[in-house]
Design an enzyme around this catalytic site. Structure first.
Site, PDB file in Angstrom:
ATOM      1  N   HIS A 148      -4.271  -4.124  -0.424  1.00 39.20           N
ATOM      2  CA  HIS A 148      -3.992  -4.738   0.883  1.00 39.20           C
ATOM      3  C   HIS A 148      -4.132  -6.246   0.761  1.00 39.20           C
ATOM      4  CE1 HIS A 148      -3.654  -1.227   3.518  1.00 39.20           C
ATOM      5  NE2 HIS A 148      -4.544  -0.666   2.723  1.00 39.20           N
ATOM      6  N   GLU A 199      -3.376  -8.420   2.900  1.00 41.92           N
ATOM      7  CA  GLU A 199      -3.801  -8.940   4.200  1.00 41.92           C
ATOM      8  C   GLU A 199      -5.295  -8.742   4.446  1.00 41.92           C
ATOM      9  OE1 GLU A 199      -3.156  -4.607   5.070  1.00 41.92           O
ATOM     10  OE2 GLU A 199      -2.316  -6.082   3.697  1.00 41.92           O
ATOM     11  N   CYS A 249       0.849  -1.194   0.000  1.00 47.58           N
ATOM     12  CA  CYS A 249       0.000   0.000   0.000  1.00 47.58           C
ATOM     13  C   CYS A 249       0.888   1.249   0.000  1.00 47.58           C
ATOM     14  CB  CYS A 249      -1.004  -0.040   1.147  1.00 47.58           C
ATOM     15  SG  CYS A 249      -2.364   1.141   0.899  1.00 47.58           S
TER      16      CYS A 249
END
Length: 191
Positions: free
Chosen positions: A169, A171, A77
Site C-alpha cells: 500500500h 498510500e 494491492c
C-alpha cells in the site's frame, strides 16, 4: 487526469488522497468514457480476488480495461493481482493483462503478510520500507522490479509493457510509499 477505478471494493479514497497530495487531478469512476479519456488509470483493491473480479465484470469494466493499449494502468494491492491471468483465491481468471498467476503465500511466517517490510531491487529508488497486507502473491518472474523477503521472495512491484503492479500500500507507506507511487505515475521503474 488520473482515473481511479471505482468498482465498489477497495480503499479508493485513500488512494485518491495520496495521488492528489502528489499534485495530480483525479476522478473516481466506473464510466467507460471517463476511463478512456484519462491519461493514467489506477485499479486499487482490498479484499477477495473473486469478489473483485465479479464486481469488475458486473460493471462491464473488464473489457474496458483490456481494450486500453496506449496508456499506463497501475494496479495497487489487490488491484495488482487483478491484472494477472488467474488467481487461486476463488479459482477465477483475472484481467489477463499481466502474464502469470496469483498463488497463496507459502512461508514459515504468519499469513497474511502484514506490516512493514523492506524492498529489494536494483532500482535506486526502491530500497524502501513499505506496508503490506495480503495472503496471496504473484509468482516470481522476470517482470519483478522489486520484491520483499518473507521466507520466500514476494513480488512487490512488477512492470510489463504499460502495466505496473504495486503489491504493498503506497498510500499507507509514508513518504517512501508516495515517492514510489509518484515514480509509477511518471512512467515506472524499468532501468
Amino acid at each position: 487526469m488520473i482515473a481511479i477505478i471505482d468498482y465498489g471494493l477497495g480503499n479508493i479514497k485513500n488512494v485518491q488522497r495520496a495521488v492528489e497530495h502528489l499534485g495530480y487531478k483525479t476522478i473516481l469512476t466506473d464510466k467507460q468514457s471517463e476511463i478512456e479519456a484519462a491519461d493514467i488509470i489506477i485499479l486499487p483493491g482490498v479484499g477477495h480476488f473473486k469478489d473483485a473480479m465479479q464486481a469488475i465484470q458486473a460493471r462491464g469494466l473488464a473489457s474496458v480495461l483490456q481494450s486500453i493499449t496506449d496508456k499506463p494502468i497501475i494496479g495497487i494491492c489487490l488491484g495488482m493481482q487483478l491484472l494477472y491471468d488467474w488467481s487461486a483465491e476463488g479459482n477465477i481468471e483475472g484481467l489477463k493483462l499481466f502474464p502469470g498467476n496469483i498463488v497463496p503465500i507459502k512461508t514459515q511466517y504468519p499469513v497474511p503478510h502484514l506490516g512493514w517490510n523492506n524492498l529489494i531491487s536494483n532500482h535506486p529508488q526502491l530500497a524502501q520500507d513499505v506496508y503490506f497486507v495480503h495472503s496471496y502473491q504473484a509468482e516470481m518472474s522476470e517482470h519483478v522490479v522489486a520484491f520483499a523477503e518473507y521466507g520466500d521472495p514476494i513480488p512487490a512491484i512488477v512492470q510489463y509493457k504499460h502495466y505496473i503492479g504495486i503489491q504493498f500500500h503506497p498510500e499507507k507507506s509514508g513518504d517512501d510509499g508516495l515517492t514510489i507511487l509518484n515514480q509509477a505515475l511518471k512512467g515506472g521503474f524499468l532501468l
